[in-house]
Design a protein around this motif. Structure first.
Motif, PDB file in Angstrom:
ATOM      1  N   ILE A   1      -4.379   3.631  -4.676  1.00 61.25           N
ATOM      2  CA  ILE A   1      -4.544   2.864  -3.452  1.00 61.25           C
ATOM      3  C   ILE A   1      -5.991   2.949  -2.978  1.00 61.25           C
ATOM      4  CG2 ILE A   1      -3.814   2.574  -1.067  1.00 61.25           C
ATOM      5  CD1 ILE A   1      -1.674   1.965  -3.200  1.00 61.25           C
ATOM      6  N   ALA A   2      -6.668   1.808  -2.923  1.00 62.03           N
ATOM      7  CA  ALA A   2      -8.034   1.738  -2.430  1.00 62.03           C
ATOM      8  C   ALA A   2      -8.030   0.998  -1.080  1.00 62.03           C
ATOM      9  CB  ALA A   2      -8.930   1.009  -3.410  1.00 62.03           C
ATOM     10  N   GLY A   3      -8.933   1.384  -0.213  1.00 62.99           N
ATOM     11  CA  GLY A   3      -9.063   0.673   1.066  1.00 62.99           C
ATOM     12  C   GLY A   3      -8.255   1.258   2.198  1.00 62.99           C
ATOM     13  N   ALA A   4      -7.372   2.200   1.893  1.00 68.94           N
ATOM     14  CA  ALA A   4      -6.642   2.912   2.944  1.00 68.94           C
ATOM     15  C   ALA A   4      -7.192   4.334   3.007  1.00 68.94           C
ATOM     16  CB  ALA A   4      -5.150   2.934   2.641  1.00 68.94           C
TER      17      ALA A   4
ATOM     18  N   ILE B   1      -4.391  -0.528  11.390  1.00 67.08           N
ATOM     19  CA  ILE B   1      -2.979  -0.205  11.504  1.00 67.08           C
ATOM     20  C   ILE B   1      -2.801   1.290  11.288  1.00 67.08           C
ATOM     21  CG2 ILE B   1      -0.699  -0.603  10.501  1.00 67.08           C
ATOM     22  CD1 ILE B   1      -2.360  -3.294   9.541  1.00 67.08           C
ATOM     23  N   GLN B   2      -2.127   1.917  12.221  1.00 68.13           N
ATOM     24  CA  GLN B   2      -1.838   3.348  12.141  1.00 68.13           C
ATOM     25  C   GLN B   2      -0.445   3.526  11.552  1.00 68.13           C
ATOM     26  OE1 GLN B   2      -2.380   4.449  16.304  1.00 68.13           O
ATOM     27  NE2 GLN B   2      -4.404   5.216  15.830  1.00 68.13           N
ATOM     28  N   GLN B   3      -0.391   3.905  10.295  1.00 65.11           N
ATOM     29  CA  GLN B   3       0.888   4.111   9.622  1.00 65.11           C
ATOM     30  C   GLN B   3       1.392   5.525   9.884  1.00 65.11           C
ATOM     31  OE1 GLN B   3       2.894   2.122   7.976  1.00 65.11           O
ATOM     32  NE2 GLN B   3       1.640   0.284   7.963  1.00 65.11           N
ATOM     33  N   ALA B   4       2.583   5.615  10.448  1.00 67.15           N
ATOM     34  CA  ALA B   4       3.143   6.904  10.839  1.00 67.15           C
ATOM     35  C   ALA B   4       4.573   7.032  10.346  1.00 67.15           C
ATOM     36  CB  ALA B   4       3.099   7.034  12.363  1.00 67.15           C
ATOM     37  N   MET B   5       5.136   8.207  10.517  1.00 68.01           N
ATOM     38  CA  MET B   5       6.567   8.397  10.309  1.00 68.01           C
ATOM     39  C   MET B   5       7.255   8.358  11.665  1.00 68.01           C
ATOM     40  SD  MET B   5       6.557  11.357   7.335  1.00 68.01           S
ATOM     41  CE  MET B   5       8.338  11.340   7.088  1.00 68.01           C
TER      42      MET B   5
ATOM     43  N   TYR C   1      -0.527   8.948   9.453  1.00 69.38           N
ATOM     44  CA  TYR C   1      -0.951   9.680   8.248  1.00 69.38           C
ATOM     45  C   TYR C   1      -1.918   8.841   7.412  1.00 69.38           C
ATOM     46  CZ  TYR C   1       2.815   6.985   6.001  1.00 69.38           C
ATOM     47  OH  TYR C   1       3.638   5.969   5.564  1.00 69.38           O
ATOM     48  N   VAL C   2      -1.870   7.511   7.567  1.00 67.29           N
ATOM     49  CA  VAL C   2      -2.760   6.615   6.824  1.00 67.29           C
ATOM     50  C   VAL C   2      -3.236   5.519   7.769  1.00 67.29           C
ATOM     51  CG1 VAL C   2      -2.782   4.779   5.083  1.00 67.29           C
ATOM     52  CG2 VAL C   2      -1.881   7.009   4.484  1.00 67.29           C
ATOM     53  N   LEU C   3      -4.484   5.096   7.613  1.00 65.72           N
ATOM     54  CA  LEU C   3      -5.050   3.983   8.358  1.00 65.72           C
ATOM     55  C   LEU C   3      -5.289   2.820   7.401  1.00 65.72           C
ATOM     56  CD1 LEU C   3      -7.684   5.910  10.518  1.00 65.72           C
ATOM     57  CD2 LEU C   3      -5.322   5.349  11.116  1.00 65.72           C
ATOM     58  N   ILE C   4      -4.832   1.630   7.800  1.00 71.07           N
ATOM     59  CA  ILE C   4      -4.936   0.429   6.967  1.00 71.07           C
ATOM     60  C   ILE C   4      -5.565  -0.686   7.788  1.00 71.07           C
ATOM     61  CG2 ILE C   4      -3.637  -1.295   5.644  1.00 71.07           C
ATOM     62  CD1 ILE C   4      -1.436   0.809   5.321  1.00 71.07           C
ATOM     63  N   GLU C   5      -6.412  -1.483   7.153  1.00 74.98           N
ATOM     64  CA  GLU C   5      -7.095  -2.559   7.869  1.00 74.98           C
ATOM     65  C   GLU C   5      -6.334  -3.884   7.762  1.00 74.98           C
ATOM     66  OE1 GLU C   5     -11.770  -1.429   7.666  1.00 74.98           O
ATOM     67  OE2 GLU C   5     -10.886  -2.246   5.847  1.00 74.98           O
TER      68      GLU C   5
ATOM     69  N   ILE D   1       0.828  -1.199   0.000  1.00 74.32           N
ATOM     70  CA  ILE D   1       0.000   0.000   0.000  1.00 74.32           C
ATOM     71  C   ILE D   1       0.867   1.256   0.000  1.00 74.32           C
ATOM     72  CG2 ILE D   1      -1.545   1.372   1.475  1.00 74.32           C
ATOM     73  CD1 ILE D   1      -3.048  -1.091   2.111  1.00 74.32           C
ATOM     74  N   LEU D   2       2.031   1.172   0.628  1.00 70.76           N
ATOM     75  CA  LEU D   2       2.865   2.358   0.818  1.00 70.76           C
ATOM     76  C   LEU D   2       4.090   2.407  -0.076  1.00 70.76           C
ATOM     77  CD1 LEU D   2       2.703   2.608   4.700  1.00 70.76           C
ATOM     78  CD2 LEU D   2       1.309   3.786   3.013  1.00 70.76           C
TER      79      LEU D   2
END
Length: 241
Positions: free
Chosen positions: A232-235, A192-196, A95-99, A24-25
């Motif tokens: 990117i779909a779903g995020a 999932i909390q995607q961060a830097m 910055y992005v949320l992923i399931e 996704i990233l």
């Protein structure tokens, strides 16, 4: 705020740790071999902000990417927020949320997430991934099997005849479309909390500067535009901190 460039780029280059294990990233262009994706776009924007040259330090798994930043072989990176990782890394807000979802065989008796945590259900995860860290804490009965990387989860699931695979919803959906006889369970088991993140040893000012950068990128629409650009779909873009 004024950013201390030396705190982020003590070698003269800004080294960004990139994890190719989360499609996704970040991905690799099959023609050029160059990494591309949302995290690379953010890394370039941050390097431009600091006015320094960007160097991409690429890894095939989250665990290796986290280790590189924790050991300061990279200056910052892109990770799922997790308490264990937070021992050495100062995270921004996401910055992005992923399931995260479970995948099973079509004829599996498992129908809901609550049925997964049983001694006879072996759950495969990518070694060192956010799912690995989370499920290691949450699953009390089901044994965990660790694939070398997150993209190798379904292959390991099939080769070893395991009962459950856990991973990024979009990756599992793509695998299920290509391989007959697989299905996702009906609900996510985690967000999932995607961060830097930056090494804590770089100081609070550096951590604050990175946090402010992420908030600006969300508010300006940069992150949303990057998700659209890369299809990117779903995020989803995480809310403001």
């Amino acid at each position: 705020m004024k950013i201390d460039v030396d705190a982020f780029a003590p070698t003269g280059k800004l080294r960004a740790s990139i994890n190719l294990g989360n499609p996704i990233l970040a991905n690799v262009d099959p023609k050029t071999g160059e990494p591309f994706g949302v995290s690379i776009d953010l890394a370039r924007a941050f390097a431009e902000r600091l006015g320094v040259e960007l160097e991409l330090v690429v890894f095939d798994s989250a665990g290796k990417s986290v280790q590189a930043v924790g050991e300061e072989r990279a200056d910052f990176g892109f990770f799922a927020v997790d308490p264990l990782r937070g021992e050495k890394i100062a995270f921004t807000a996401p910055y992005v949320l992923i399931e995260g979802f479970y995948l099973v065989h079509q004829d599996s008796p498992i129908q809901t997430n609550d049925e997964v945590d049983q001694p006879h259900n072996r759950v495969v995860v990518g070694k060192g991934s956010a799912y690995d860290l989370f499920l290691t804490r949450e699953l009390k009965k089901a044994p965990i099997v660790r694939a070398p990387t997150s993209p190798a989860v379904v292959q390991t699931f099939l080769e070893q005849g395991l009962e459950v695979a856990a991973g990024v919803k979009q990756q599992l959906e793509a695998d299920a479309r290509q391989i007959a006889g697989l299905r996702l369970l009906g609900e996510r088991f985690m967000v999932i909390q995607q961060a830097m993140g930056v090494p804590k040893s770089r100081g609070e000012a550096a951590a604050l500067a990175l946090r402010e950068f992420v908030e600006e990128m969300k508010a300006s629409g940069f992150v949303a535009d990057a998700l659209r650009k890369h299809g990117i779909a779903g995020a989803s873009v995480a809310p403001a901190a």
